[in-house]
Design a protein around this motif. Structure first.
Motif, PDB file in Angstrom:
ATOM      1  N   THR A 161       8.366   4.664   5.846  1.00  0.00           N
ATOM      2  CA  THR A 161       9.415   5.321   5.052  1.00  0.00           C
ATOM      3  C   THR A 161      10.317   6.248   5.863  1.00  0.00           C
ATOM      4  N   GLY A 162       9.829   6.700   7.019  1.00  0.00           N
ATOM      5  CA  GLY A 162      10.582   7.679   7.800  1.00  0.00           C
ATOM      6  C   GLY A 162      10.311   9.105   7.358  1.00  0.00           C
ATOM      7  N   LYS A 213       0.830  -1.200   0.000  1.00  0.00           N
ATOM      8  CA  LYS A 213       0.000   0.000   0.000  1.00  0.00           C
ATOM      9  C   LYS A 213       0.870   1.259   0.000  1.00  0.00           C
ATOM     10  N   ILE A 214       1.929   1.254   0.793  1.00  0.00           N
ATOM     11  CA  ILE A 214       2.820   2.426   0.849  1.00  0.00           C
ATOM     12  C   ILE A 214       3.540   2.605  -0.490  1.00  0.00           C
ATOM     13  N   GLU A 215       3.941   1.505  -1.127  1.00  0.00           N
ATOM     14  CA  GLU A 215       4.551   1.610  -2.461  1.00  0.00           C
ATOM     15  C   GLU A 215       3.568   2.250  -3.447  1.00  0.00           C
ATOM     16  N   ARG A 216       2.305   1.877  -3.338  1.00  0.00           N
ATOM     17  CA  ARG A 216       1.277   2.456  -4.206  1.00  0.00           C
ATOM     18  C   ARG A 216       1.077   3.941  -3.895  1.00  0.00           C
ATOM     19  N   VAL A 217       1.105   4.298  -2.617  1.00  0.00           N
ATOM     20  CA  VAL A 217       0.993   5.714  -2.234  1.00  0.00           C
ATOM     21  C   VAL A 217       2.152   6.498  -2.854  1.00  0.00           C
ATOM     22  N   LYS A 218       3.369   5.959  -2.766  1.00  0.00           N
ATOM     23  CA  LYS A 218       4.541   6.628  -3.358  1.00  0.00           C
ATOM     24  C   LYS A 218       4.325   6.854  -4.852  1.00  0.00           C
ATOM     25  N   GLU A 219       3.869   5.804  -5.541  1.00  0.00           N
ATOM     26  CA  GLU A 219       3.591   5.907  -6.977  1.00  0.00           C
ATOM     27  C   GLU A 219       2.619   7.039  -7.260  1.00  0.00           C
ATOM     28  N   LEU A 220       1.520   7.042  -6.531  1.00  0.00           N
ATOM     29  CA  LEU A 220       0.470   8.039  -6.761  1.00  0.00           C
ATOM     30  C   LEU A 220       0.950   9.445  -6.407  1.00  0.00           C
ATOM     31  N   LEU A 221       1.797   9.573  -5.387  1.00  0.00           N
ATOM     32  CA  LEU A 221       2.360  10.883  -5.045  1.00  0.00           C
ATOM     33  C   LEU A 221       3.258  11.402  -6.168  1.00  0.00           C
ATOM     34  N   SER A 249      -8.547   7.610   7.145  1.00  0.00           N
ATOM     35  CA  SER A 249      -8.319   9.061   7.140  1.00  0.00           C
ATOM     36  C   SER A 249      -6.958   9.380   6.534  1.00  0.00           C
ATOM     37  N   VAL A 250      -6.780  10.644   6.176  1.00  0.00           N
ATOM     38  CA  VAL A 250      -5.482  11.102   5.669  1.00  0.00           C
ATOM     39  C   VAL A 250      -4.439  10.994   6.782  1.00  0.00           C
ATOM     40  N   ALA A 251      -4.844  11.283   8.009  1.00  0.00           N
ATOM     41  CA  ALA A 251      -3.917  11.212   9.142  1.00  0.00           C
ATOM     42  C   ALA A 251      -3.390   9.782   9.331  1.00  0.00           C
ATOM     43  N   TYR A 252      -4.281   8.791   9.194  1.00  0.00           N
ATOM     44  CA  TYR A 252      -3.864   7.400   9.340  1.00  0.00           C
ATOM     45  C   TYR A 252      -2.894   7.014   8.225  1.00  0.00           C
ATOM     46  N   LEU A 253      -3.198   7.403   6.996  1.00  0.00           N
ATOM     47  CA  LEU A 253      -2.290   7.148   5.878  1.00  0.00           C
ATOM     48  C   LEU A 253      -0.944   7.807   6.152  1.00  0.00           C
ATOM     49  N   SER A 254      -0.944   9.070   6.558  1.00  0.00           N
ATOM     50  CA  SER A 254       0.303   9.804   6.811  1.00  0.00           C
ATOM     51  C   SER A 254       1.133   9.142   7.907  1.00  0.00           C
ATOM     52  N   PHE A 263       8.217  13.382   1.242  1.00  0.00           N
ATOM     53  CA  PHE A 263       8.576  12.436   0.177  1.00  0.00           C
ATOM     54  C   PHE A 263       8.319  13.064  -1.198  1.00  0.00           C
ATOM     55  N   LYS A 264       7.149  13.663  -1.356  1.00  0.00           N
ATOM     56  CA  LYS A 264       6.766  14.277  -2.623  1.00  0.00           C
ATOM     57  C   LYS A 264       7.729  15.413  -2.980  1.00  0.00           C
ATOM     58  N   GLN A 265       8.102  16.212  -1.983  1.00  0.00           N
ATOM     59  CA  GLN A 265       9.030  17.333  -2.207  1.00  0.00           C
ATOM     60  C   GLN A 265      10.396  16.824  -2.662  1.00  0.00           C
TER      61      GLN A 265
END
Length: 187
Positions: A166-167, A128-136, A154-159, A173-175
């Protein structure tokens, strides 16, 4: 046997590559999905060896033993759910795996942990986190949309989960990814 299990098939491109190799070997394929090829006819040992020889340099591996086949099916089911079925993660993962693999979830969970050295849940979160990275990196969806698509409460839970894995926060990460991209005129 007219079915082969193949390790390291993780995307639609893998399916195309395997299909292409089967075509080169003049083998009639009934169906290909992640980790599995079903043939029209029974395969001879020579054909299996030819398939192994063709796929091995491409990073694929034939799987013979039942336990490894189950592990690969678990991974492929999770990859399919996370990466290829947007917002269809509504069902409980344990129910999906039990239903699709026709085994009790406790058996699947214990087998996965024993062989992979991690839990199914941790593997699922990592995907799921790999997918979040992709989408970001694609920069097409907001963090709220990504959270909804991947069925986070929630966004908070995802964050929080993203930072735990990832740390970094999703925005950091996006920046970093944006800073690494060079404009076309600087290439």
């Amino acid at each position: 046997m007219n079915k082969l299990f193949i390790k390291n098939m993780v995307c639609n491109r893998c399916i195309m590559v395997v299909q292409n190799e089967m075509d080169k070997l003049n083998l009639s394929v009934k169906h290909i999905q992640l980790g599995e090829v079903v043939f029209e006819n029974e395969l001879s040992e020579e054909q299996k060896k030819a398939i192994d020889k063709a796929l091995s340099p491409l990073g694929f591996e034939l799987i013979d033993d039942k336990k490894s086949q189950i592990i690969e099916k678990i991974k492929n089911t999770i990859i399919r759910l996370v990466h290829h079925q947007n917002n269809e993660l509504k069902n409980n993962l344990s129910e999906v795996l039990s239903s699709e693999l026709h085994h009790d979830y406790n058996y699947l969970s214990n087998l996965f942990s024993e062989i992979e050295g991690t839990t199914i849940e941790k593997y699922f979160i990592t995907q799921k986190i790999e997918r979040v990275k992709e989408l970001l990196v694609y920069n097409e969806l907001s963090l709220s949309e990504i959270a909804f698509q991947l069925n986070y409460s929630s966004v908070a839970y995802l964050s929080n989960q993203f930072k735990k894995v990832t740390g970094l926060t999703p925005s950091h990460f996006k920046q970093i990814k944006e800073d690494k991209r060079k404009p076309l005129d600087q290439l």
